[in-house]
Motif scaffolding. Structure first.
Motif, PDB file in Angstrom:
ATOM      1  N   SER A  14      43.284 -32.368 -33.329  1.00 43.08           N
ATOM      2  CA  SER A  14      42.564 -33.281 -32.436  1.00 43.08           C
ATOM      3  C   SER A  14      43.312 -33.441 -31.122  1.00 43.08           C
ATOM      4  O   SER A  14      42.707 -33.438 -30.039  1.00 43.08           O
ATOM      5  N   TYR A  15      44.622 -33.570 -31.208  1.00 43.50           N
ATOM      6  CA  TYR A  15      45.450 -33.725 -30.008  1.00 43.50           C
ATOM      7  C   TYR A  15      45.395 -32.461 -29.155  1.00 43.50           C
ATOM      8  O   TYR A  15      45.336 -32.531 -27.921  1.00 43.50           O
ATOM      9  N   GLU A  21      33.945 -35.097 -29.257  1.00 43.61           N
ATOM     10  CA  GLU A  21      33.373 -35.409 -30.568  1.00 43.61           C
ATOM     11  C   GLU A  21      32.561 -34.236 -31.118  1.00 43.61           C
ATOM     12  O   GLU A  21      32.570 -33.972 -32.334  1.00 43.61           O
ATOM     13  N   LYS A  22      31.875 -33.523 -30.234  1.00 40.68           N
ATOM     14  CA  LYS A  22      31.087 -32.367 -30.665  1.00 40.68           C
ATOM     15  C   LYS A  22      31.991 -31.255 -31.187  1.00 40.68           C
ATOM     16  O   LYS A  22      31.714 -30.638 -32.221  1.00 40.68           O
ATOM     17  N   HIS A  23      33.106 -31.000 -30.481  1.00 40.12           N
ATOM     18  CA  HIS A  23      34.070 -29.983 -30.929  1.00 40.12           C
ATOM     19  C   HIS A  23      34.655 -30.338 -32.294  1.00 40.12           C
ATOM     20  O   HIS A  23      34.736 -29.490 -33.194  1.00 40.12           O
ATOM     21  N   LEU A  24      35.073 -31.585 -32.436  1.00 42.92           N
ATOM     22  CA  LEU A  24      35.704 -32.018 -33.687  1.00 42.92           C
ATOM     23  C   LEU A  24      34.711 -31.990 -34.842  1.00 42.92           C
ATOM     24  O   LEU A  24      35.066 -31.653 -35.978  1.00 42.92           O
ATOM     25  N   LYS A  25      33.472 -32.338 -34.553  1.00 42.13           N
ATOM     26  CA  LYS A  25      32.441 -32.314 -35.591  1.00 42.13           C
ATOM     27  C   LYS A  25      32.171 -30.890 -36.056  1.00 42.13           C
ATOM     28  O   LYS A  25      32.005 -30.640 -37.265  1.00 42.13           O
ATOM     29  N   ASN A  26      32.151 -29.940 -35.131  1.00 39.97           N
ATOM     30  CA  ASN A  26      31.933 -28.532 -35.489  1.00 39.97           C
ATOM     31  C   ASN A  26      33.071 -27.999 -36.352  1.00 39.97           C
ATOM     32  O   ASN A  26      32.866 -27.133 -37.207  1.00 39.97           O
ATOM     33  N   LEU A  27      34.286 -28.507 -36.131  1.00 42.47           N
ATOM     34  CA  LEU A  27      35.441 -28.090 -36.916  1.00 42.47           C
ATOM     35  C   LEU A  27      35.602 -28.920 -38.185  1.00 42.47           C
ATOM     36  O   LEU A  27      36.559 -28.730 -38.930  1.00 42.47           O
ATOM     37  N   LYS A  28      34.670 -29.863 -38.402  1.00 47.71           N
ATOM     38  CA  LYS A  28      34.689 -30.745 -39.571  1.00 47.71           C
ATOM     39  C   LYS A  28      35.977 -31.556 -39.648  1.00 47.71           C
ATOM     40  O   LYS A  28      36.543 -31.766 -40.724  1.00 47.71           O
ATOM     41  N   ILE A  29      36.447 -31.991 -38.479  1.00 49.50           N
ATOM     42  CA  ILE A  29      37.616 -32.864 -38.392  1.00 49.50           C
ATOM     43  C   ILE A  29      37.107 -34.275 -38.145  1.00 49.50           C
ATOM     44  O   ILE A  29      36.533 -34.566 -37.099  1.00 49.50           O
ATOM     45  N   LEU A  30      37.301 -35.148 -39.119  1.00 53.04           N
ATOM     46  CA  LEU A  30      36.800 -36.515 -39.023  1.00 53.04           C
ATOM     47  C   LEU A  30      37.839 -37.378 -38.308  1.00 53.04           C
ATOM     48  O   LEU A  30      38.882 -37.711 -38.871  1.00 53.04           O
ATOM     49  N   VAL A  31      37.550 -37.747 -37.085  1.00 61.08           N
ATOM     50  CA  VAL A  31      38.476 -38.525 -36.262  1.00 61.08           C
ATOM     51  C   VAL A  31      37.711 -39.656 -35.594  1.00 61.08           C
ATOM     52  O   VAL A  31      36.609 -39.456 -35.075  1.00 61.08           O
ATOM     53  N   PHE A  32      38.306 -40.841 -35.638  1.00 63.65           N
ATOM     54  CA  PHE A  32      37.764 -41.991 -34.927  1.00 63.65           C
ATOM     55  C   PHE A  32      38.505 -42.088 -33.597  1.00 63.65           C
ATOM     56  O   PHE A  32      39.734 -42.120 -33.566  1.00 63.65           O
ATOM     57  N   ILE A  33      37.764 -42.129 -32.477  1.00 64.20           N
ATOM     58  CA  ILE A  33      38.359 -42.050 -31.143  1.00 64.20           C
ATOM     59  C   ILE A  33      38.099 -43.334 -30.376  1.00 64.20           C
ATOM     60  O   ILE A  33      36.965 -43.821 -30.326  1.00 64.20           O
TER      61      ILE A  33
END
Length: 263
Positions: A146-147, A108-120
């Motif tokens: 994300s994948y 979640e931290k990686h995706l947030k830094n890349l501004k990728i909004l993903v529900f996991i």
């Protein structure tokens, strides 16, 4: 299973309020329980600030266990008997959740830094990524990145995604022709995922408009076929008394109709 379907349905309906489309990508972790790093798990417990006694117990419980056999004057050499996190054991759900918690935090931290909004969502070894946007191109790009991040991170923790079981599904309220593009994961050693009309996930059958006609039809037919099988039991020596028929209906057939049964 029922809570899973309700959660996903509610999440998709909220996105439709904002006129967004929803894409989901599911993947499976191969050999999840045998692949857990037993040396890493005590470190995770320590990081989570469990009591040192708990950390010490699992350090000895999971790793380095040995035994030997003694019979009269014969004594064997030592055997490794590491317990591990076995599926079905009393502690497997807790230990696997703690193991995945650190992975989810980093992901979640990686995706947030890349501004990728993903529900996991993780259901132990069954994983679900959900993205929402008005653009199919953005949806596919979010799922691709994300994948990629998830598979790389899981590999560092000793967990491998079984690419052959990866699936993608699109939800849209569009009343016209809906032809979403495929998702090409070949660059990540994954498959090329093509859209489907219906999608079965953890016992629920979805279609893109969240109309559960296929799901209801499937389980109604299963219920009817089960009722017909009761006639076969009538030919047994003792047959079935009305009480037994009622008990069979309430404990087995009714659970199928209410979607709480899963093979």
């Amino acid at each position: 299973m029922f809570d899973t379907g309700i959660t996903l349905t509610y999440f998709i309906q909220l996105s439709w309020v904002k006129n967004n489309m929803t894409n989901t990508l599911t993947f499976d972790i191969t050999q999840f329980f045998p692949s857990l790093n037993h040396c890493l798990l005590p470190l995770i417990l320590r990081k989570a600030r469990f009591d040192p006694k708990v950390d010490h117990f699992f350090s000895n419980y999971l790793v380095g266990r040995k035994t030997w056999y003694f019979w009269n004057n014969f004594s064997s050499f030592f055997f490794n008997v590491d317990i591990g996190v076995r599926q079905g054991s009393a502690l497997f759900s807790i230990l696997s959740a703690l193991y995945l918690a650190l992975i989810l935090y980093i992901l979640e931290k990686h995706l947030k830094n890349l501004k990728i909004l993903v529900f996991i969502l993780f259901f132990v070894d069954d994983s679900l990524l959900v993205v929402q946007s008005k653009s199919l191109t953005i949806l596919n790009s979010f799922l691709f990145y994300s994948y990629n991040i998830a598979s790389s991170l899981l590999e560092k923790f000793g967990l491998i995604i079984e690419h052959g079981k990866t699936e993608v599904f699109h939800f849209s309220r569009s009343h016209g022709i809906f032809d979403p593009p495929s998702l090409n994961l070949s660059a990540l050693e994954g498959p090329i995922l093509y859209p489907k009309d219906t999608w079965k996930y953890l016992g629920f059958i979805f279609n893109r408009k969240l109309s559960f006609h296929q799901h209801i039809g499937y389980y109604v037919n299963k219920s009817i076929s089960t009722v017909k099988c009761m006639k076969i039991l009538r030919n047994s020596v003792c047959s079935l008394i009305p009480y037994q028929k009622r008990l069979l209906y309430r404990s087995y057939i009714l659970s199928i109709i209410l979607y709480s049964f899963q093979l």
